[in-house]
Design an enzyme around this catalytic site. Structure first.
Site, PDB file in Angstrom:
ATOM      1  N   GLU A 103      48.168  33.492  35.636  1.00  0.00           N
ATOM      2  CA  GLU A 103      48.664  34.361  34.562  1.00  0.00           C
ATOM      3  C   GLU A 103      50.136  34.104  34.264  1.00  0.00           C
ATOM      4  OE1 GLU A 103      46.730  35.617  32.757  1.00  0.00           O
ATOM      5  OE2 GLU A 103      45.064  36.630  33.745  1.00  0.00           O
TER       6      GLU A 103
ATOM      7  N   HIS B 182      51.310  42.292  38.173  1.00  0.00           N
ATOM      8  CA  HIS B 182      49.997  42.452  37.530  1.00  0.00           C
ATOM      9  C   HIS B 182      48.947  42.663  38.602  1.00  0.00           C
ATOM     10  CE1 HIS B 182      46.321  41.798  35.435  1.00  0.00           C
ATOM     11  NE2 HIS B 182      46.095  40.642  36.027  1.00  0.00           N
TER      12      HIS B 182
ATOM     13  N   HIS C  42      44.784  44.896  39.393  1.00  0.00           N
ATOM     14  CA  HIS C  42      43.579  45.516  38.830  1.00  0.00           C
ATOM     15  C   HIS C  42      43.291  46.833  39.552  1.00  0.00           C
ATOM     16  CE1 HIS C  42      42.147  41.050  38.151  1.00  0.00           C
ATOM     17  NE2 HIS C  42      43.192  41.352  37.413  1.00  0.00           N
TER      18      HIS C  42
ATOM     19  N   HIS D 293      40.479  44.524  31.877  1.00  0.00           N
ATOM     20  CA  HIS D 293      41.098  43.571  32.805  1.00  0.00           C
ATOM     21  C   HIS D 293      41.896  44.274  33.903  1.00  0.00           C
ATOM     22  CE1 HIS D 293      43.758  39.721  33.223  1.00  0.00           C
ATOM     23  NE2 HIS D 293      43.529  40.303  34.366  1.00  0.00           N
TER      24      HIS D 293
HETATM   25 ZN   LIG Z   1      44.204  39.881  36.281  1.00  0.00          ZN
END
Ligand SMILES: [Zn+2]
Length: 278
Positions: free
Chosen positions: A76, A95, A97, A158
């Site tokens: 990413e 980042h 989840h 996401h």
């Molecule tokens: Zn991700």
């Protein structure tokens, strides 16, 4: 001046906390931090963030070219580069989840209601960036719309993204988003969500300075003009006028609780009703 070795240790520690708290599974998630004015320290791709060591990190330039490290930088990386491009004030990007916040991102429900005073002062509104295929240039495109005015956002179907003036500040915003999502979920399961009035929200916004919180953008005024407000310059927060009340009770027009049924469930209910008439 923070040294590179202490930043490497901080990235390892944040990865460990994210994994321990269930914000990531397997090799999910990524973390980066500025190393001076022209380099970034970034987690590598394809490693579990719970078991990293300081030597695993990659050093890249601001275009994403690898300068140092045995492994390739995060898949990413493009999203991280876009954040640093758009926000010179941001020093770190996280980042993950986290499951409850990501549930809201899957349901398409932004965390944009004024329900917790501390979230109003720290993050303000948490919007949802449109769905984009992970690791492609679609993701930075989706993030660009909101990143100038928001320090935290959900990524549709996401996960979540947070930024900050240092690594831990970016990470703590991820904790705040997941905590906020859990509380919002409980309130919605209980069937009512009293909102903080717009007048109180403006008061909280003025207190940001007193608390030493630097928000990227103010709450949008003009609550009636939903479609004309620009998410790049202000934060859209659902906070109705209180008419003297600081909390607006649930059940205001347009905010009635709703029950959703699938076609099959509705058919079964109707069949039951017909059967009981016979
Ligand atoms: Zn991700």
């Amino acid at each position: 001046m923070t040294t590179e070795s202490s930043l490497r240790a901080d990235v390892v520690e944040i990865g460990r906390r994210m994994y321990a708290r269930g914000y990531t599974a397997s090799n999910d998630g990524n973390i980066s931090v500025r190393l001076g004015s022209d380099r970034l320290l970034m987690t590598p791709k394809s490693v579990c963030k719970g078991f990293m060591t300081p030597d695993m990190m990659c050093v890249t330039d601001l275009e994403g070219r690898k300068i140092q490290g045995d492994r390739d930088p995060s898949s990413e990386m493009l999203m991280h580069l876009e954040v640093y491009r758009q926000r010179p004030d941001v020093q770190a990007v996280v980042h993950a989840h986290p499951p409850t916040a990501t549930g809201f991102a899957v349901a398409g429900i932004p965390l944009d209601r004024a329900v917790l005073a501390e979230v109003v002062t720290t993050l303000g509104s948490v919007p949802i960036a449109e769905y984009a295929t992970p690791s492609t240039s679609e993701l930075p495109d989706a993030v660009r719309k909101y990143i100038r005015a928001h320090d935290g956002m959900l990524l549709a179907n996401h996960g979540a993204l947070t930024v900050g003036g240092d690594l831990f500040s970016a990470y703590y915003k991820m904790e705040i988003i997941e905590h906020f999502a859990k509380i919002s979920l409980v309130a919605r399961l209980l069937g009512r969500e009293n909102l903080i009035s717009r007048e109180e929200v403006l008061r909280l916004q003025q207190l940001r300075g007193t608390y030493g919180i630097k928000a990227p953008a103010p709450i949008c005024d003009d609550p009636g003009a939903m479609d004309t407000r620009d998410p790049a310059s202000c934060q859209v927060l659902q906070a109705p006028s209180g008419g003297g009340l600081r909390l607006v009770p649930a059940g205001i027009p347009g905010d009635e609780p709703e029950i959703r049924l699938t076609y099959r469930e509705l058919s079964a209910l109707i069949e039951d009703a017909i059967r009981s008439l016979r």
